[in-house]
Design a protein around this motif. Structure first.
Motif, PDB file in Angstrom:
ATOM      1  N   PRO A 286       0.821  -1.214   0.000  1.00  0.00           N
ATOM      2  CA  PRO A 286       0.000   0.000   0.000  1.00  0.00           C
ATOM      3  C   PRO A 286       0.859   1.270   0.000  1.00  0.00           C
ATOM      4  O   PRO A 286       1.844   1.361   0.737  1.00  0.00           O
ATOM      5  CB  PRO A 286      -0.821  -0.112   1.280  1.00  0.00           C
ATOM      6  CG  PRO A 286      -0.173  -1.154   2.111  1.00  0.00           C
ATOM      7  CD  PRO A 286       0.718  -1.970   1.235  1.00  0.00           C
TER       8      PRO A 286
ATOM      9  N   ASN B  91       0.619   5.572   0.218  1.00  0.00           N
ATOM     10  CA  ASN B  91      -0.299   6.637   0.639  1.00  0.00           C
ATOM     11  C   ASN B  91      -0.424   7.719  -0.452  1.00  0.00           C
ATOM     12  O   ASN B  91       0.205   7.625  -1.505  1.00  0.00           O
ATOM     13  CB  ASN B  91       0.115   7.222   1.993  1.00  0.00           C
ATOM     14  CG  ASN B  91       1.439   7.969   1.943  1.00  0.00           C
ATOM     15  OD1 ASN B  91       1.905   8.409   0.892  1.00  0.00           O
ATOM     16  ND2 ASN B  91       2.064   8.125   3.097  1.00  0.00           N
ATOM     17  N   ARG B  92      -1.226   8.728  -0.168  1.00  0.00           N
ATOM     18  CA  ARG B  92      -1.487   9.778  -1.174  1.00  0.00           C
ATOM     19  C   ARG B  92      -0.241  10.549  -1.572  1.00  0.00           C
ATOM     20  O   ARG B  92      -0.182  11.135  -2.640  1.00  0.00           O
ATOM     21  CB  ARG B  92      -2.550  10.736  -0.657  1.00  0.00           C
ATOM     22  CG  ARG B  92      -3.914  10.093  -0.626  1.00  0.00           C
ATOM     23  CD  ARG B  92      -4.992  11.130  -0.376  1.00  0.00           C
ATOM     24  NE  ARG B  92      -6.283  10.478  -0.411  1.00  0.00           N
ATOM     25  CZ  ARG B  92      -7.077  10.353   0.626  1.00  0.00           C
ATOM     26  NH1 ARG B  92      -6.721  10.856   1.788  1.00  0.00           N
ATOM     27  NH2 ARG B  92      -8.232   9.742   0.507  1.00  0.00           N
TER      28      ARG B  92
ATOM     29  N   LYS C 130       4.223   7.539  -0.724  1.00  0.00           N
ATOM     30  CA  LYS C 130       5.157   6.838   0.163  1.00  0.00           C
ATOM     31  C   LYS C 130       4.503   5.581   0.708  1.00  0.00           C
ATOM     32  O   LYS C 130       3.294   5.482   0.813  1.00  0.00           O
ATOM     33  CB  LYS C 130       5.554   7.760   1.321  1.00  0.00           C
ATOM     34  CG  LYS C 130       6.310   8.982   0.840  1.00  0.00           C
ATOM     35  CD  LYS C 130       6.874   9.745   2.008  1.00  0.00           C
ATOM     36  CE  LYS C 130       7.789  10.829   1.473  1.00  0.00           C
ATOM     37  NZ  LYS C 130       7.464  12.147   1.897  1.00  0.00           N
ATOM     38  N   ARG C 131       5.345   4.632   1.100  1.00  0.00           N
ATOM     39  CA  ARG C 131       4.836   3.386   1.692  1.00  0.00           C
ATOM     40  C   ARG C 131       4.216   3.674   3.047  1.00  0.00           C
ATOM     41  O   ARG C 131       4.743   4.464   3.823  1.00  0.00           O
ATOM     42  CB  ARG C 131       5.963   2.372   1.832  1.00  0.00           C
ATOM     43  CG  ARG C 131       6.429   1.925   0.469  1.00  0.00           C
ATOM     44  CD  ARG C 131       7.193   0.631   0.522  1.00  0.00           C
ATOM     45  NE  ARG C 131       7.312   0.144  -0.818  1.00  0.00           N
ATOM     46  CZ  ARG C 131       8.374   0.309  -1.589  1.00  0.00           C
ATOM     47  NH1 ARG C 131       9.413   0.930  -1.130  1.00  0.00           N
ATOM     48  NH2 ARG C 131       8.394  -0.167  -2.815  1.00  0.00           N
ATOM     49  N   THR C 132       3.135   3.002   3.323  1.00  0.00           N
ATOM     50  CA  THR C 132       2.482   3.137   4.627  1.00  0.00           C
ATOM     51  C   THR C 132       3.223   2.283   5.646  1.00  0.00           C
ATOM     52  O   THR C 132       4.107   1.494   5.292  1.00  0.00           O
ATOM     53  CB  THR C 132       1.021   2.664   4.533  1.00  0.00           C
ATOM     54  OG1 THR C 132       1.026   1.266   4.204  1.00  0.00           O
ATOM     55  CG2 THR C 132       0.233   3.443   3.490  1.00  0.00           C
ATOM     56  N   ARG C 133       2.842   2.419   6.922  1.00  0.00           N
ATOM     57  CA  ARG C 133       3.451   1.577   7.964  1.00  0.00           C
ATOM     58  C   ARG C 133       3.197   0.103   7.670  1.00  0.00           C
ATOM     59  O   ARG C 133       4.073  -0.736   7.859  1.00  0.00           O
ATOM     60  CB  ARG C 133       2.867   1.929   9.331  1.00  0.00           C
ATOM     61  CG  ARG C 133       3.815   2.768  10.121  1.00  0.00           C
ATOM     62  CD  ARG C 133       3.429   2.791  11.583  1.00  0.00           C
ATOM     63  NE  ARG C 133       3.422   4.188  11.976  1.00  0.00           N
ATOM     64  CZ  ARG C 133       2.425   4.804  12.564  1.00  0.00           C
ATOM     65  NH1 ARG C 133       1.342   4.156  12.881  1.00  0.00           N
ATOM     66  NH2 ARG C 133       2.514   6.066  12.877  1.00  0.00           N
TER      67      ARG C 133
ATOM     68  N   GLY D  81       2.772  -1.119   4.750  1.00  0.00           N
ATOM     69  CA  GLY D  81       3.659  -1.417   3.620  1.00  0.00           C
ATOM     70  C   GLY D  81       5.061  -1.762   4.075  1.00  0.00           C
ATOM     71  O   GLY D  81       5.695  -2.668   3.539  1.00  0.00           O
ATOM     72  N   GLU D  82       5.553  -1.048   5.080  1.00  0.00           N
ATOM     73  CA  GLU D  82       6.893  -1.336   5.608  1.00  0.00           C
ATOM     74  C   GLU D  82       6.932  -2.721   6.254  1.00  0.00           C
ATOM     75  O   GLU D  82       7.909  -3.450   6.105  1.00  0.00           O
ATOM     76  CB  GLU D  82       7.299  -0.252   6.614  1.00  0.00           C
ATOM     77  CG  GLU D  82       7.556   1.089   5.929  1.00  0.00           C
ATOM     78  CD  GLU D  82       7.710   2.248   6.915  1.00  0.00           C
ATOM     79  OE1 GLU D  82       7.713   2.012   8.149  1.00  0.00           O
ATOM     80  OE2 GLU D  82       7.813   3.386   6.430  1.00  0.00           O
TER      81      GLU D  82
ATOM     82  N   ASP E 186       2.158  -1.326  -6.190  1.00  0.00           N
ATOM     83  CA  ASP E 186       1.152  -0.547  -5.457  1.00  0.00           C
ATOM     84  C   ASP E 186      -0.201  -1.249  -5.503  1.00  0.00           C
ATOM     85  O   ASP E 186      -0.720  -1.534  -6.578  1.00  0.00           O
ATOM     86  CB  ASP E 186       1.049   0.854  -6.054  1.00  0.00           C
ATOM     87  CG  ASP E 186       0.011   1.722  -5.340  1.00  0.00           C
ATOM     88  OD1 ASP E 186      -0.454   1.340  -4.253  1.00  0.00           O
ATOM     89  OD2 ASP E 186      -0.326   2.784  -5.881  1.00  0.00           O
TER      90      ASP E 186
ATOM     91  N   SER F  63      -2.866  -0.125  -3.369  1.00  0.00           N
ATOM     92  CA  SER F  63      -3.604   0.715  -2.435  1.00  0.00           C
ATOM     93  C   SER F  63      -5.095   0.424  -2.325  1.00  0.00           C
ATOM     94  O   SER F  63      -5.649   0.458  -1.244  1.00  0.00           O
ATOM     95  CB  SER F  63      -3.393   2.181  -2.784  1.00  0.00           C
ATOM     96  OG  SER F  63      -2.026   2.478  -2.688  1.00  0.00           O
TER      97      SER F  63
END
Length: 145
Positions: A61, A63-64, A67-70, A72-73, A99, A101
């Motif tokens: 995922p 974000n807008r 960048k990778r979300t938490r 995603g990490e 991606d 999302s």
């Protein structure tokens, strides 16, 4: 023949989708309920070996802001552990982070529009991720010509 496999990784479940051997289409394959990493990796390895998977596409995922979300990490850490697991067993596949999302929302909407009620949409979400990746790959190859 080779296939691509897509993973929609969640905390409790992983949706798995596969491509056809020509890597043109994608279809939902199954949902794996996560246990220990080792057991989960063994199950995924079984699919890789049985189906002749050469590429693994993992939904991440974004974000807008791009960048990778938490989450995603955390998925990336899971992927790194899975790569190490495969490497220790001498299994070589290419990994692609892609991606994803809105894939779960899209999968839920698709199933609703088809009048299907399913508890687990994860494999459908994985199939949508894989379909997009395959389309992008085809477009890149056409541009190279």
């Amino acid at each position: 023949m080779k296939r691509a496999m897509a993973l929609d990784v969640g905390f409790k479940k992983i949706g798995v989708a596969l491509s056809d051997p020509l890597m043109l289409t994608s279809y939902p394959y199954r949902v794996i309920f996560r246990r220990s990493n080792r057991e989960t990796f063994e199950e995924l390895l079984g699919i890789i070996e049985e189906k002749g998977v050469s590429d693994v596409v993992v939904g991440i995922p974004i974000n807008r802001e791009g960048k990778r979300t938490r989450i995603g990490e955390k998925i990336e850490k899971f992927v790194d552990k899975f790569k190490n697991f495969l490497s220790e067993r001498g299994v070589r596949v290419r990994f692609h982070l892609f991606d994803e999302s809105y894939s779960t929302l899209e999968a839920e909407e698709l199933l609703r529009n088809l009048g299907k009620k399913r508890e687990a949409v994860d494999d459908v979400a994985a199939a949508l991720i894989l379909r997009e990746w395959l389309e992008e790959r085809r477009n890149e190859k056409e541009e190279e010509r």
